[in-house]
Scaffold this motif. Structure first.
Motif, PDB file in Angstrom:
ATOM      1  N   ARG A  26     -13.080   3.016   8.161  1.00 25.57           N
ATOM      2  CA  ARG A  26     -12.597   1.832   7.129  1.00 25.57           C
ATOM      3  C   ARG A  26     -11.273   1.103   7.705  1.00 25.57           C
ATOM      4  O   ARG A  26     -10.379   1.574   8.320  1.00 25.57           O
ATOM      5  N   ARG A  27     -11.124  -0.009   7.023  1.00 24.11           N
ATOM      6  CA  ARG A  27      -9.713  -0.734   7.182  1.00 24.11           C
ATOM      7  C   ARG A  27      -9.022  -0.402   6.193  1.00 24.11           C
ATOM      8  O   ARG A  27      -9.585  -0.281   4.817  1.00 24.11           O
ATOM      9  N   VAL A  28      -7.930  -0.090   6.590  1.00 25.08           N
ATOM     10  CA  VAL A  28      -6.866   0.429   5.510  1.00 25.08           C
ATOM     11  C   VAL A  28      -5.609  -0.535   4.980  1.00 25.08           C
ATOM     12  O   VAL A  28      -5.002  -0.481   3.945  1.00 25.08           O
ATOM     13  N   ALA A  29      -5.213  -1.222   5.990  1.00 24.09           N
ATOM     14  CA  ALA A  29      -4.191  -2.272   5.855  1.00 24.09           C
ATOM     15  C   ALA A  29      -4.348  -3.701   6.654  1.00 24.09           C
ATOM     16  O   ALA A  29      -5.176  -3.544   7.646  1.00 24.09           O
ATOM     17  N   LEU A  70       1.165   8.567  19.912  1.00 25.95           N
ATOM     18  CA  LEU A  70       2.516   9.357  19.487  1.00 25.95           C
ATOM     19  C   LEU A  70       2.402   9.968  18.285  1.00 25.95           C
ATOM     20  O   LEU A  70       1.648   9.528  17.380  1.00 25.95           O
ATOM     21  N   PRO A  71       3.369  11.096  17.945  1.00 23.60           N
ATOM     22  CA  PRO A  71       3.594  11.490  16.648  1.00 23.60           C
ATOM     23  C   PRO A  71       3.963  10.403  15.839  1.00 23.60           C
ATOM     24  O   PRO A  71       4.819   9.471  16.109  1.00 23.60           O
ATOM     25  N   THR A  72       3.468  10.594  14.452  1.00 20.28           N
ATOM     26  CA  THR A  72       3.598   9.378  13.657  1.00 20.28           C
ATOM     27  C   THR A  72       5.247   9.108  13.321  1.00 20.28           C
ATOM     28  O   THR A  72       5.725   7.790  13.420  1.00 20.28           O
ATOM     29  N   THR A  73       6.097  10.060  12.967  1.00 21.30           N
ATOM     30  CA  THR A  73       7.511   9.900  12.816  1.00 21.30           C
ATOM     31  C   THR A  73       7.973   9.298  13.764  1.00 21.30           C
ATOM     32  O   THR A  73       9.139   8.387  13.883  1.00 21.30           O
ATOM     33  N   ARG A  74       7.710   9.561  15.223  1.00 18.97           N
ATOM     34  CA  ARG A  74       8.262   8.937  16.508  1.00 18.97           C
ATOM     35  C   ARG A  74       7.955   7.284  16.348  1.00 18.97           C
ATOM     36  O   ARG A  74       8.784   6.612  16.633  1.00 18.97           O
ATOM     37  N   VAL A  75       6.926   7.080  16.086  1.00 13.05           N
ATOM     38  CA  VAL A  75       6.472   5.515  16.013  1.00 13.05           C
ATOM     39  C   VAL A  75       7.193   4.894  15.072  1.00 13.05           C
ATOM     40  O   VAL A  75       7.777   3.829  15.116  1.00 13.05           O
ATOM     41  N   VAL A  76       7.188   5.421  13.727  1.00 14.12           N
ATOM     42  CA  VAL A  76       7.828   4.706  12.623  1.00 14.12           C
ATOM     43  C   VAL A  76       9.148   4.523  12.900  1.00 14.12           C
ATOM     44  O   VAL A  76       9.813   3.269  12.594  1.00 14.12           O
ATOM     45  N   ASP A  77       9.730   5.239  13.537  1.00 17.91           N
ATOM     46  CA  ASP A  77      11.435   5.149  13.596  1.00 17.91           C
ATOM     47  C   ASP A  77      11.679   4.152  14.616  1.00 17.91           C
ATOM     48  O   ASP A  77      12.731   3.716  14.765  1.00 17.91           O
ATOM     49  N   SER A  78      10.564   3.840  15.703  1.00 20.45           N
ATOM     50  CA  SER A  78      10.847   2.979  16.872  1.00 20.45           C
ATOM     51  C   SER A  78      10.483   1.511  16.176  1.00 20.45           C
ATOM     52  O   SER A  78      10.603   0.597  17.046  1.00 20.45           O
ATOM     53  N   LEU A  79       9.737   1.246  15.258  1.00 21.99           N
ATOM     54  CA  LEU A  79       9.325   0.066  14.945  1.00 21.99           C
ATOM     55  C   LEU A  79      10.246  -1.025  14.212  1.00 21.99           C
ATOM     56  O   LEU A  79      11.336  -0.605  13.693  1.00 21.99           O
ATOM     57  N   GLY A  83       6.524  -4.084  11.442  1.00 18.66           N
ATOM     58  CA  GLY A  83       5.851  -3.026  12.094  1.00 18.66           C
ATOM     59  C   GLY A  83       6.022  -1.791  11.285  1.00 18.66           C
ATOM     60  O   GLY A  83       5.010  -1.279  10.790  1.00 18.66           O
ATOM     61  N   ARG A  84       7.069  -1.429  10.862  1.00 20.33           N
ATOM     62  CA  ARG A  84       7.255  -0.106   9.940  1.00 20.33           C
ATOM     63  C   ARG A  84       6.604  -0.306   8.518  1.00 20.33           C
ATOM     64  O   ARG A  84       5.710   0.606   7.954  1.00 20.33           O
ATOM     65  N   GLN A  85       6.687  -1.267   7.831  1.00 23.27           N
ATOM     66  CA  GLN A  85       5.890  -1.827   6.792  1.00 23.27           C
ATOM     67  C   GLN A  85       4.574  -1.589   6.813  1.00 23.27           C
ATOM     68  O   GLN A  85       3.696  -0.867   5.908  1.00 23.27           O
ATOM     69  N   ARG A  86       3.901  -2.146   7.976  1.00 22.52           N
ATOM     70  CA  ARG A  86       2.502  -2.109   8.214  1.00 22.52           C
ATOM     71  C   ARG A  86       2.002  -0.764   8.337  1.00 22.52           C
ATOM     72  O   ARG A  86       1.018  -0.206   7.842  1.00 22.52           O
ATOM     73  N   VAL A  87       2.852   0.162   9.040  1.00 21.08           N
ATOM     74  CA  VAL A  87       2.280   1.653   9.203  1.00 21.08           C
ATOM     75  C   VAL A  87       2.225   2.113   7.928  1.00 21.08           C
ATOM     76  O   VAL A  87       1.371   3.186   7.491  1.00 21.08           O
ATOM     77  N   LEU A  88       3.496   2.150   7.242  1.00 22.35           N
ATOM     78  CA  LEU A  88       3.670   2.870   6.071  1.00 22.35           C
ATOM     79  C   LEU A  88       2.672   2.550   5.045  1.00 22.35           C
ATOM     80  O   LEU A  88       2.086   3.372   4.381  1.00 22.35           O
ATOM     81  N   VAL A  89       2.295   1.248   4.804  1.00 23.96           N
ATOM     82  CA  VAL A  89       1.338   0.861   4.017  1.00 23.96           C
ATOM     83  C   VAL A  89      -0.253   1.494   4.484  1.00 23.96           C
ATOM     84  O   VAL A  89      -0.852   1.843   3.487  1.00 23.96           O
ATOM     85  N   ALA A  90      -0.462   1.359   5.780  1.00 26.63           N
ATOM     86  CA  ALA A  90      -1.639   2.011   6.033  1.00 26.63           C
ATOM     87  C   ALA A  90      -1.645   3.465   5.674  1.00 26.63           C
ATOM     88  O   ALA A  90      -2.778   3.992   5.395  1.00 26.63           O
ATOM     89  N   LEU A  91      -0.454   4.274   6.166  1.00 26.54           N
ATOM     90  CA  LEU A  91      -0.572   5.632   5.739  1.00 26.54           C
ATOM     91  C   LEU A  91      -0.876   5.829   4.286  1.00 26.54           C
ATOM     92  O   LEU A  91      -1.396   6.787   4.055  1.00 26.54           O
ATOM     93  N   GLN A  92       0.070   5.000   3.380  1.00 21.37           N
ATOM     94  CA  GLN A  92      -0.371   5.141   1.982  1.00 21.37           C
ATOM     95  C   GLN A  92      -1.615   4.909   1.580  1.00 21.37           C
ATOM     96  O   GLN A  92      -2.487   5.540   0.651  1.00 21.37           O
ATOM     97  N   ALA A  93      -2.250   3.833   2.214  1.00 22.03           N
ATOM     98  CA  ALA A  93      -3.794   3.567   1.768  1.00 22.03           C
ATOM     99  C   ALA A  93      -4.750   4.582   2.446  1.00 22.03           C
ATOM    100  O   ALA A  93      -5.493   5.004   1.800  1.00 22.03           O
TER     101      ALA A  93
END
Length: 118
Positions: A26-29, A70-79, A83-93
C-alpha cells in the motif's frame, strides 16, 4: 509519477528487477511540493518482505544510480528536514496502518480530492 499513473505503477517503473515485480502492499505517505515550474509528488510505498537476493536484483531506472538498503536510523540521520519528515510520517503510517500525505510541511491523514485517482 507521470499523468494517469498510480503510485504502484510508478514504483514498478522506477525500480526494476524483482522477479515478479515489486510486492507492493500500500501507499503509506505522499508529499507534495510546488516548485517554480512543476509540482513534485513523492510517494512512500510499503512492500511485503523481500529477501536479500530479491533486493540485490533491483535496479533504478537511471543506470547511474545504485539501489542501497540501509538501516532506518542511518538513513533518517542523514536526511534533510523534509526527507526526514517524509520517512518518519511513512514509518508512523506503517505502524498505524493509516495513509498520510504532507503538503506544505503539514501532515494530513486523508488524501486530497485532486490527488485521488479513480
Amino acid at each position: 509519477m507521470h499523468d494517469g499513473q498510480n503510485p504502484a505503477e510508478a514504483a514498478q517503473d522506477v525500480l526494476r528487477g524483482a522477479p515478479d515485480g515489486l510486492p507492493l502492499l500500500r501507499r503509506v505517505a505522499q508529499s507534495c511540493v510546488q516548485l517554480r515550474r512543476r509540482k513534485v509528488i513523492t510517494h512512500v510505498l510499503a512492500t511485503a518482505s523481500m529477501t536479500r537476493e530479491d533486493v540485490g536484483r533491483l535496479s533504478y531506472r537511471d543506470p547511474r544510480a545504485d539501489v542501497r538498503v540501509l538501516p532506518t536510523t542511518r538513513v533518517v540521520d542523514s536526511l534533510t528536514a523534509g526527507g526526514r519528515q517524509r520517512v518518519l510520517v511513512a514509518l508512523q503510517a506503517l505502524a498505524t496502518g493509516e495513509t498520510a500525505y504532507i503538503e506544505g510541511g503539514v501532515v494530513r491523514h486523508s488524501i486530497p480530492a485532486d490527488l485521488v485517482q479513480g
